[in-house]
Design a protein around this motif. Structure first.
Motif, PDB file in Angstrom:
ATOM      1  N   PRO A 198      49.827  51.127  50.153  1.00  8.13           N
ATOM      2  CA  PRO A 198      49.567  50.720  48.798  1.00  8.13           C
ATOM      3  C   PRO A 198      49.806  49.329  47.772  1.00  8.13           C
ATOM      4  CG  PRO A 198      50.848  52.816  49.118  1.00  8.13           C
ATOM      5  CD  PRO A 198      50.766  51.969  50.522  1.00  8.13           C
ATOM      6  N   ARG A 199      50.555  49.075  48.218  1.00  6.09           N
ATOM      7  CA  ARG A 199      50.485  47.776  47.877  1.00  6.09           C
ATOM      8  C   ARG A 199      50.277  46.733  48.178  1.00  6.09           C
ATOM      9  NH1 ARG A 199      57.147  45.813  47.873  1.00  6.09           N
ATOM     10  NH2 ARG A 199      55.392  44.471  46.387  1.00  6.09           N
ATOM     11  N   GLY A 200      49.582  46.600  49.259  1.00  8.79           N
ATOM     12  CA  GLY A 200      48.591  45.537  49.833  1.00  8.79           C
ATOM     13  C   GLY A 200      46.892  46.205  49.380  1.00  8.79           C
ATOM     14  N   ALA A 201      46.496  47.401  49.151  1.00  8.85           N
ATOM     15  CA  ALA A 201      44.990  47.824  49.013  1.00  8.85           C
ATOM     16  C   ALA A 201      44.572  47.325  47.228  1.00  8.85           C
ATOM     17  CB  ALA A 201      45.475  49.402  49.076  1.00  8.85           C
ATOM     18  N   ALA A 202      46.358  47.582  46.814  1.00  7.25           N
ATOM     19  CA  ALA A 202      46.069  47.214  45.113  1.00  7.25           C
ATOM     20  C   ALA A 202      45.976  46.127  45.450  1.00  7.25           C
ATOM     21  CB  ALA A 202      47.545  47.435  44.274  1.00  7.25           C
ATOM     22  N   GLU A 203      46.802  44.525  45.740  1.00  5.51           N
ATOM     23  CA  GLU A 203      45.890  43.347  46.081  1.00  5.51           C
ATOM     24  C   GLU A 203      45.228  43.443  46.072  1.00  5.51           C
ATOM     25  OE1 GLU A 203      47.014  39.484  45.177  1.00  5.51           O
ATOM     26  OE2 GLU A 203      48.845  41.442  44.663  1.00  5.51           O
ATOM     27  N   LEU A 204      44.465  43.856  47.676  1.00  6.72           N
ATOM     28  CA  LEU A 204      43.218  43.502  47.484  1.00  6.72           C
ATOM     29  C   LEU A 204      42.388  43.945  46.750  1.00  6.72           C
ATOM     30  CD1 LEU A 204      41.510  42.260  50.087  1.00  6.72           C
ATOM     31  CD2 LEU A 204      41.563  44.970  51.315  1.00  6.72           C
ATOM     32  N   ARG A 205      42.291  44.652  46.032  1.00  8.15           N
ATOM     33  CA  ARG A 205      41.591  45.469  45.217  1.00  8.15           C
ATOM     34  C   ARG A 205      41.201  44.491  44.148  1.00  8.15           C
ATOM     35  NH1 ARG A 205      38.295  46.949  41.801  1.00  8.15           N
ATOM     36  NH2 ARG A 205      38.115  48.892  40.981  1.00  8.15           N
ATOM     37  N   ARG A 206      42.670  43.544  43.185  1.00 11.58           N
ATOM     38  CA  ARG A 206      42.980  42.563  42.448  1.00 11.58           C
ATOM     39  C   ARG A 206      41.357  41.472  43.093  1.00 11.58           C
ATOM     40  NH1 ARG A 206      47.698  44.930  41.363  1.00 11.58           N
ATOM     41  NH2 ARG A 206      48.910  43.480  42.310  1.00 11.58           N
ATOM     42  N   LEU A 207      42.157  41.535  44.388  1.00  6.78           N
ATOM     43  CA  LEU A 207      40.888  40.208  44.609  1.00  6.78           C
ATOM     44  C   LEU A 207      40.007  40.602  44.846  1.00  6.78           C
ATOM     45  CD1 LEU A 207      43.345  38.909  48.100  1.00  6.78           C
ATOM     46  CD2 LEU A 207      43.000  38.263  45.334  1.00  6.78           C
ATOM     47  N   LEU A 208      39.272  41.705  44.997  1.00  2.22           N
ATOM     48  CA  LEU A 208      37.742  41.763  45.099  1.00  2.22           C
ATOM     49  C   LEU A 208      37.288  42.949  43.436  1.00  2.22           C
ATOM     50  CD1 LEU A 208      37.929  44.422  47.952  1.00  2.22           C
ATOM     51  CD2 LEU A 208      37.142  41.903  48.433  1.00  2.22           C
ATOM     52  N   ALA A 209      38.392  42.983  42.723  1.00  2.43           N
ATOM     53  CA  ALA A 209      37.765  42.812  41.387  1.00  2.43           C
ATOM     54  C   ALA A 209      36.386  42.182  41.050  1.00  2.43           C
ATOM     55  CB  ALA A 209      38.590  43.125  39.902  1.00  2.43           C
ATOM     56  N   PRO A 210      36.854  40.478  41.055  1.00  2.00           N
ATOM     57  CA  PRO A 210      35.660  39.684  40.220  1.00  2.00           C
ATOM     58  C   PRO A 210      33.746  39.807  41.167  1.00  2.00           C
ATOM     59  CG  PRO A 210      37.612  38.589  40.751  1.00  2.00           C
ATOM     60  CD  PRO A 210      37.899  39.763  41.277  1.00  2.00           C
ATOM     61  N   TYR A 211      34.374  39.898  42.078  1.00  2.00           N
ATOM     62  CA  TYR A 211      32.795  40.243  42.641  1.00  2.00           C
ATOM     63  C   TYR A 211      32.387  41.410  42.461  1.00  2.00           C
ATOM     64  CZ  TYR A 211      35.063  36.400  45.352  1.00  2.00           C
ATOM     65  OH  TYR A 211      36.126  35.380  46.539  1.00  2.00           O
ATOM     66  N   GLU A 212      33.224  42.004  42.653  1.00  2.00           N
ATOM     67  CA  GLU A 212      32.639  43.909  41.462  1.00  2.00           C
ATOM     68  C   GLU A 212      31.910  43.470  40.199  1.00  2.00           C
ATOM     69  OE1 GLU A 212      35.646  46.746  42.426  1.00  2.00           O
ATOM     70  OE2 GLU A 212      35.956  46.483  44.954  1.00  2.00           O
ATOM     71  N   VAL A 213      32.731  43.090  40.368  1.00  2.00           N
ATOM     72  CA  VAL A 213      32.098  43.071  38.194  1.00  2.00           C
ATOM     73  C   VAL A 213      30.940  41.939  38.374  1.00  2.00           C
ATOM     74  CG1 VAL A 213      32.397  41.652  36.057  1.00  2.00           C
ATOM     75  CG2 VAL A 213      34.518  42.908  36.998  1.00  2.00           C
ATOM     76  N   LEU A 214      30.690  41.174  38.717  1.00  2.00           N
ATOM     77  CA  LEU A 214      29.351  40.594  39.812  1.00  2.00           C
ATOM     78  C   LEU A 214      28.722  40.897  39.899  1.00  2.00           C
ATOM     79  CD1 LEU A 214      27.838  36.857  39.398  1.00  2.00           C
ATOM     80  CD2 LEU A 214      28.551  36.599  41.358  1.00  2.00           C
ATOM     81  N   GLY A 246      46.892  52.556  38.332  1.00  2.00           N
ATOM     82  CA  GLY A 246      47.210  53.483  38.606  1.00  2.00           C
ATOM     83  C   GLY A 246      47.581  54.316  36.990  1.00  2.00           C
ATOM     84  N   ALA A 247      46.219  54.284  36.545  1.00  2.00           N
ATOM     85  CA  ALA A 247      46.419  55.369  35.219  1.00  2.00           C
ATOM     86  C   ALA A 247      45.110  55.760  35.772  1.00  2.00           C
ATOM     87  CB  ALA A 247      45.202  54.800  34.625  1.00  2.00           C
ATOM     88  N   GLY A 248      46.295  57.341  36.411  1.00  2.00           N
ATOM     89  CA  GLY A 248      45.276  58.530  36.824  1.00  2.00           C
ATOM     90  C   GLY A 248      44.790  60.011  36.444  1.00  2.00           C
TER      91      GLY A 248
END
Length: 726
Positions: free
Chosen positions: A449-465, A402-404
């Motif tokens: 949007p809500r589902g995409a945001a939740e999926l984004r949070r699930l994918l974030a650790p893998y993106e950082v790795l 949401g930081a746009g």
């Protein structure tokens, strides 16, 4: 970094670009400072009531009893007070400054000079007509900076070691606001020098303002202080930071703050309870890294102690602007942090338009309260909260969902429970849009949007790795290049090239070795290569002598032995006699036990074997010998051929006069030779009726007379086995 689409905070200059409160810069890290407590100084009693603590010097904790003018020093090892003498003068002292060879005393209307060794009073420094000295501090050498008050205002004047004004004075009221109550006043300012005299801090108690003066450029920076300092009397000290101790009420605790002199950020803020009997605080000074506080009842140190209350610290970035514009949202924040068990870190963010950014920038003028004011000005949204569980460094991520906005501020808040260990911030990266794994999935995963945001949070650790792996691979060429390799890799790279472990060396020395590694390794086993590596490690304080460069030994007489494949020499036909060989044995050059004391060795074969294949290394190293000696052992094992014998001579190093084989003559306290005996000195000679060698009976070795302390036999442990002769 625009190419990588990331704002990266990892160096001291980066952290100073933001604002912080309760976080101290230690190298390139932000650390929550230790909790503090005030403890009486052991060995100092009621006789030290109201003393003036020295503001500098390397002699240890020194103070002056203002009325009796007795100079006193604390003997750290014995924890006892030593009275050095009385500084001559009639007026009660109000300030003491310890220089390298001078003592300065502000007393009455005078600025006194005294010899630091003899305590002799010297000619006082002249005070210009129409001016009065308010306070003085050292300049890092033997001069002082004096704050003076006159009809035209207040100024800072430098006085050299001879008591003369050697440069232009610096006006302290020139850039002040006319409405400032301190301008043109007659209030005496407090002054303290920091950074080894690179800057001077001046506190104006009326205006509650800190003035930081760059002594090289005479630039004056005015920093508004926390309002708490308006309510009482403030004591001042300086080192790498500015230390303020405000006494609000004689019966109440005192407020302590440490400020960054470059930015004015409050690095530490604590309320300290004074021990009973210390009385009303009168002066403050820095002894090494410890604060010392003098009160009307004695002396105390401000030391680390378990925290009795929870603490909060915060860092807020400057306004971060996305070059991609408002259409591209911000991505995530990655924090490299040490978060021990019990501590908490919260990542939050705020966005705004350029007009709001301008208002935020204007608040930075009052750095002492910038964190609180920014927290009130901006609307913050929580990004992530983490609870500590380990003392090991880890990378934690906060998504900026949401930081746009075009402009973003990021806040990292640390909370430490009472008695808990302090966390550390090592690095902060704020990413704006790059590629996301969510973009590689079918569009159906992005429709809600809500589902995409939740999926984004699930994918974030893998993106950082995965991003971390990519960054490590991309950074390998730079980490292998000697010019760009970071300090943590330099020791590993040196070991990879065949150097011994050198982690104890300073980072800049390891880097020099790494840059010249190819040249050093190509010369390995040669005198030039050994000289090169020793010069780099010791800073040019080593010299190498190779016995192969010396003339071959020739011996005359009926029992002479062949030398280097030749027949025994004939006087006048095969040799030119330059002097007696071998010379009389001397301290540091004789291996006791193999030859008799007194007469020189007459065995040619033994002398030839003794001098052959010998590498002599002389090191002009003093106090650093203890740290350098183990490093030297490892380097010699690598860079000296195995068939060579090595003799190491330390000059200027502490220790006794070593005769060899473990027998040493140790100088007593005050022996200035520090183990260095000139090769041709009579005092080093073992032969002769008046020297060691006349007899071997214990207790009957006449030693040469000395002007210092008597020389005694050193019964310390014998040195360990090894090929080196000392």
């Amino acid at each position: 970094m625009v190419e990588e689409r990331v704002y990266d905070f990892r160096a001291a200059a980066h952290w100073r670009a933001g604002v912080r409160r309760g976080l101290q810069l230690r190298g390139d890290r932000l650390v929550v400072p230790d909790a503090l407590a005030v403890h009486p100084v052991p060995g100092a009693g009621t006789a030290e009531a109201g003393v003036l603590i020295a503001a500098g010097g390397c002699a240890g904790l020194t103070w002056l009893r203002p009325r009796s003018r007795e100079l006193v020093r604390l003997l750290a090892e014995e924890q006892a007070v030593a009275e050095l003498g009385v500084l001559e003068g009639l007026a009660p002292a109000r300030r003491l400054v310890v220089g390298r060879s001078l003592l300065w005393v502000r007393a009455g209307d005078d600025l006194e000079r005294h010899d630091a060794r003899t305590l002799q009073r010297l000619t006082p420094a002249a005070i210009p007509t129409g001016w009065r000295v308010g306070d003085v501090t050292g300049d890092g050498a033997d001069g002082v900076w004096a704050v003076e008050v006159g009809r035209s205002g207040r100024r800072l004047r430098h006085v050299d070691c001879w008591g003369r004004t050697c440069r232009d004075t610096i006006a302290l009221d020139a850039d002040a606001d006319a409405s400032d109550p301190g301008v043109g006043g007659r209030t005496e300012l407090s002054v303290a020098a920091g950074g080894d005299g690179a800057w001077v801090a001046v506190v104006d108690p009326d205006a509650s303002t800190l003035l930081v003066v760059d002594t090289a450029t005479a630039t004056v920076t005015r920093i508004p202080l926390d309002p708490v300092h308006r309510r009482g009397r403030t004591l001042l000290a300086a080192a790498t930071a500015v230390h303020l101790l405000t006494v609000i009420d004689d019966s109440a605790p005192v407020v302590y703050q440490a400020l960054d002199p470059r930015t004015g950020d409050v690095e530490d803020h604590q309320v300290l309870t004074l021990p009973r009997g210390l009385g009303r605080p009168t002066s403050l000074a820095v002894e090494g890294t410890t604060l010392v506080l003098a009160g009307s009842g004695g002396l105390a140190r401000v030391v680390a102690a378990p925290a009795t209350e929870p603490r909060r610290a915060a860092f807020i970035t400057p306004a971060l602007v996305s070059p991609l514009g408002p259409v591209a949202p911000w991505d995530r924040a990655e924090v490299d942090v040490v978060l021990p068990a019990g501590t908490t870190m919260e990542i939050s963010w705020a966005t705004g338009e350029p007009a709001l950014a301008d208002r935020a920038v204007s608040l930075l003028a009052g750095r002492s309260r910038a964190v609180e004011e920014l927290e009130q000005l901006l609307t913050w949204r929580q990004g992530a909260t983490y609870r500590g569980s380990t003392d090991e460094p880890e990378r934690l991520v906060g998504l900026l969902d949401g930081a746009g906005g075009t402009t973003l501020w990021l806040r990292v808040e640390l909370r430490v429970p009472a008695g808990g260990p302090a966390p550390e911030l090592a690095r902060l990266r704020v990413r704006y849009p790059g590629t996301s794994s969510l973009d590689d999935l079918p569009a159906i995963y992005r429709e809600d949007p809500r589902g995409a945001a939740e999926l984004r949070r699930l994918l974030a650790p893998y993106e950082v790795l995965l991003d971390g792996i990519d960054e490590t691979l991309d950074a390998l060429p730079a980490r292998l290049d000697p010019a760009t390799a970071d300090d943590g890799w330099s020791d590993y790279l040196l070991g990879w090239l065949g150097f011994p472990p050198l982690g104890e060396l300073p980072a800049h020395v390891r880097r020099r070795l790494l840059v010249r590694a190819a040249e050093i390794l190509d010369l390995r086993g040669t005198r030039t290569g050994l000289e090169l590596v020793l010069d780099l490690v010791t800073g040019g304080r080593a010299s190498v002598e190779d016995s192969a460069d010396e003339p071959a030994g020739w011996f005359l007489g009926a029992q002479a032995a062949p030398s280097v494949g030749a027949e025994p020499a004939r006087l006048g036909a095969d040799t030119v006699a330059l002097g007696q060989l071998p010379r009389p044995p001397r301290a540091g050059a004789l291996l006791l036990g193999a030859a008799r004391l007194g007469p020189t060795c007459a065995d040619p074969a033994a002398m030839l074997a003794r001098g052959a294949r010998t590498v002599r290394i002389t090191l002009a190293v003093g106090p650093g010998r203890g740290e350098l000696e183990p490093l030297l052992d490892r380097l010699l094992d690598v860079f000296v051929p195995a068939h060579c014998r090595v003799e190491v001579r330390w000059t200027g190093a502490a220790g006794g006069r070593r005769l060899g084989g473990g027998l040493r003559l140790a100088g007593g306290p005050g022996d200035g030779t520090e183990g260095a005996v000139p090769a041709d000195s009579d005092d080093s000679r073992l032969t002769g009726a008046d020297h060691l060698g006349a007899t071997t009976r214990l207790g009957r070795w006449p030693l040469p007379a000395t002007t210092g302390a008597p020389i005694v036999l050193d019964h310390a442990a014998r040195p360990g086995p090894g090929p080196r002769l000392q």
